[in-house]
Design a protein around this motif. Structure first.
Motif, PDB file in Angstrom:
ATOM      1  N   LYS A 150     -25.137 -41.874 -22.078  1.00 20.59           N
ATOM      2  CA  LYS A 150     -25.612 -40.970 -23.126  1.00 20.59           C
ATOM      3  C   LYS A 150     -25.337 -39.546 -22.683  1.00 20.59           C
ATOM      4  O   LYS A 150     -25.396 -39.233 -21.484  1.00 20.59           O
ATOM      5  N   LEU A 151     -25.051 -38.684 -23.638  1.00 23.43           N
ATOM      6  CA  LEU A 151     -24.694 -37.308 -23.302  1.00 23.43           C
ATOM      7  C   LEU A 151     -25.943 -36.468 -23.087  1.00 23.43           C
ATOM      8  O   LEU A 151     -26.358 -35.660 -23.927  1.00 23.43           O
ATOM      9  N   THR A 152     -26.541 -36.660 -21.905  1.00 24.05           N
ATOM     10  CA  THR A 152     -27.646 -35.845 -21.432  1.00 24.05           C
ATOM     11  C   THR A 152     -27.362 -35.502 -19.977  1.00 24.05           C
ATOM     12  O   THR A 152     -26.621 -36.228 -19.291  1.00 24.05           O
ATOM     13  N   ASP A 157     -22.737 -44.153 -38.402  1.00 24.53           N
ATOM     14  CA  ASP A 157     -21.983 -43.907 -37.169  1.00 24.53           C
ATOM     15  C   ASP A 157     -22.690 -44.570 -35.995  1.00 24.53           C
ATOM     16  O   ASP A 157     -23.881 -44.349 -35.760  1.00 24.53           O
ATOM     17  N   LYS A 158     -21.930 -45.371 -35.226  1.00 26.22           N
ATOM     18  CA  LYS A 158     -22.470 -46.036 -34.045  1.00 26.22           C
ATOM     19  C   LYS A 158     -21.496 -45.888 -32.867  1.00 26.22           C
ATOM     20  O   LYS A 158     -21.011 -46.873 -32.302  1.00 26.22           O
ATOM     21  N   PRO A 159     -21.196 -44.636 -32.464  1.00 29.33           N
ATOM     22  CA  PRO A 159     -20.257 -44.465 -31.349  1.00 29.33           C
ATOM     23  C   PRO A 159     -20.902 -44.813 -30.011  1.00 29.33           C
ATOM     24  O   PRO A 159     -22.128 -44.761 -29.863  1.00 29.33           O
ATOM     25  N   THR A 160     -20.060 -45.171 -29.065  1.00 33.44           N
ATOM     26  CA  THR A 160     -20.512 -45.411 -27.693  1.00 33.44           C
ATOM     27  C   THR A 160     -19.688 -44.524 -26.772  1.00 33.44           C
ATOM     28  O   THR A 160     -18.453 -44.482 -26.881  1.00 33.44           O
ATOM     29  N   TYR A 161     -20.365 -43.818 -25.880  1.00 32.61           N
ATOM     30  CA  TYR A 161     -19.686 -42.980 -24.890  1.00 32.61           C
ATOM     31  C   TYR A 161     -19.581 -43.745 -23.570  1.00 32.61           C
ATOM     32  O   TYR A 161     -20.513 -44.459 -23.174  1.00 32.61           O
ATOM     33  N   TYR A 162     -18.452 -43.573 -22.904  1.00 31.92           N
ATOM     34  CA  TYR A 162     -18.227 -44.223 -21.616  1.00 31.92           C
ATOM     35  C   TYR A 162     -17.765 -43.193 -20.599  1.00 31.92           C
ATOM     36  O   TYR A 162     -16.981 -42.288 -20.929  1.00 31.92           O
ATOM     37  N   MET A 163     -18.215 -43.355 -19.367  1.00 25.42           N
ATOM     38  CA  MET A 163     -17.723 -42.546 -18.257  1.00 25.42           C
ATOM     39  C   MET A 163     -16.911 -43.451 -17.333  1.00 25.42           C
ATOM     40  O   MET A 163     -17.400 -44.500 -16.893  1.00 25.42           O
ATOM     41  N   ARG A 164     -15.678 -43.051 -17.098  1.00 28.69           N
ATOM     42  CA  ARG A 164     -14.822 -43.797 -16.177  1.00 28.69           C
ATOM     43  C   ARG A 164     -14.827 -43.072 -14.835  1.00 28.69           C
ATOM     44  O   ARG A 164     -14.428 -41.914 -14.734  1.00 28.69           O
ATOM     45  N   ARG A 165     -15.312 -43.770 -13.814  1.00 29.51           N
ATOM     46  CA  ARG A 165     -15.414 -43.181 -12.479  1.00 29.51           C
ATOM     47  C   ARG A 165     -14.065 -43.188 -11.765  1.00 29.51           C
ATOM     48  O   ARG A 165     -13.142 -43.895 -12.179  1.00 29.51           O
TER      49      ARG A 165
END
Length: 242
Positions: free
Chosen positions: A199-201, A182-190
């Motif tokens: 990263k989810l921290t 698994d190599k997911p990437t998380y993105y935040m859209r402003r």
């Protein structure tokens, strides 16, 4: 599990969707397609690499009920669905042939919503997936991304699977197993439309979403959140949907 390819049998239904049929017509066309597929007319897809594989190609290995939302808003009944991330396809399970599955023609599909059931420790929840239209890589813009949170800020999860081949020759350790990682990437859209990997921290989210920085210090669950569902709950508490 055999995989049946939906080609000519699903195309007439797709054409019907574009003509805005009534629900009864859609249901009849869909049932006719499934009947034809069940009769063994379509081709069987190759199963892929011959080596045995460790790991799952799916975003979620379970068959989960899914609501399909088409581009023309024609309503469809929920179907058991899996998102095959590695092969970039959607699979539907046949009700009367549970060992077979259909590859859906998703060209007219806008989004789908997986219905995750409650467990002893977590409540039931809906998991929406939509096209990754704002992806930084052009080739990813027709792929699907999971919407973990949507408020002023939007948290997206783009799934990816990396195939690690079993070593061969002098470098072989005797293993015959390839491995899917698994190599997911998380993105935040402003709010201004900017899309940033994150990263989810708590620290990373504070830097990416400065308006939420102070709330992230005090909101219950932020310091212990680990799973996607837990982070979704944290963000929902401090950044509700307008």
């Amino acid at each position: 599990m055999r995989l049946l390819l939906v080609l000519g049998f699903m195309l007439p239904a797709a054409i019907c969707y574009g003509q805005q049929p009534n629900i009864e017509q859609v249901g009849a066309a869909g049932q006719a397609n499934l009947n034809a597929l069940a009769a063994g007319s379509p081709a069987v897809l190759p199963s892929g690499p011959t080596n045995e594989i460790i790991g799952s190609p799916y975003a979620d290995p379970r068959w989960l009920p899914a609501q399909l939302i088409m581009k023309n808003s024609v309503p469809l009944a929920p179907v058991p669905l899996k998102y095959d991330v590695f092969n970039k396809r959607l699979l539907m399970r046949l009700v009367d042939r549970p060992k077979d599955s259909l590859q859906l023609d998703d060209r007219l599909l806008l989004k789908f919503i997986l219905q995750e059931p409650a467990t002893g420790t977590t409540p039931a929840r809906q998991r929406p997936f939509r096209r990754f239209t704002e992806a930084p890589i052009a080739g990813q813009r027709t792929q699907f991304v999971e919407v973990l949170h949507e408020g002023k800020y939007t948290l997206l999860k783009h799934y990816a699977k990396l195939l690690r081949k079993a070593p061969t020759g002098a470098y072989s350790n005797g293993s015959r197993f390839d491995e899917l990682e698994d190599k997911p990437t998380y993105y935040m859209r402003r709010p201004d439309g900017t899309l940033l990997p994150v990263k989810l921290t708590v620290k990373q989210l504070q830097a990416t979403a400065p308006e939420l920085a102070s709330a992230l210090k005090t909101v219950p669950g932020a310091k212990t959140a680990k799973t996607d569902a837990e982070w979704s709950a944290v963000l929902k508490a401090i950044d509700p949907k307008p």
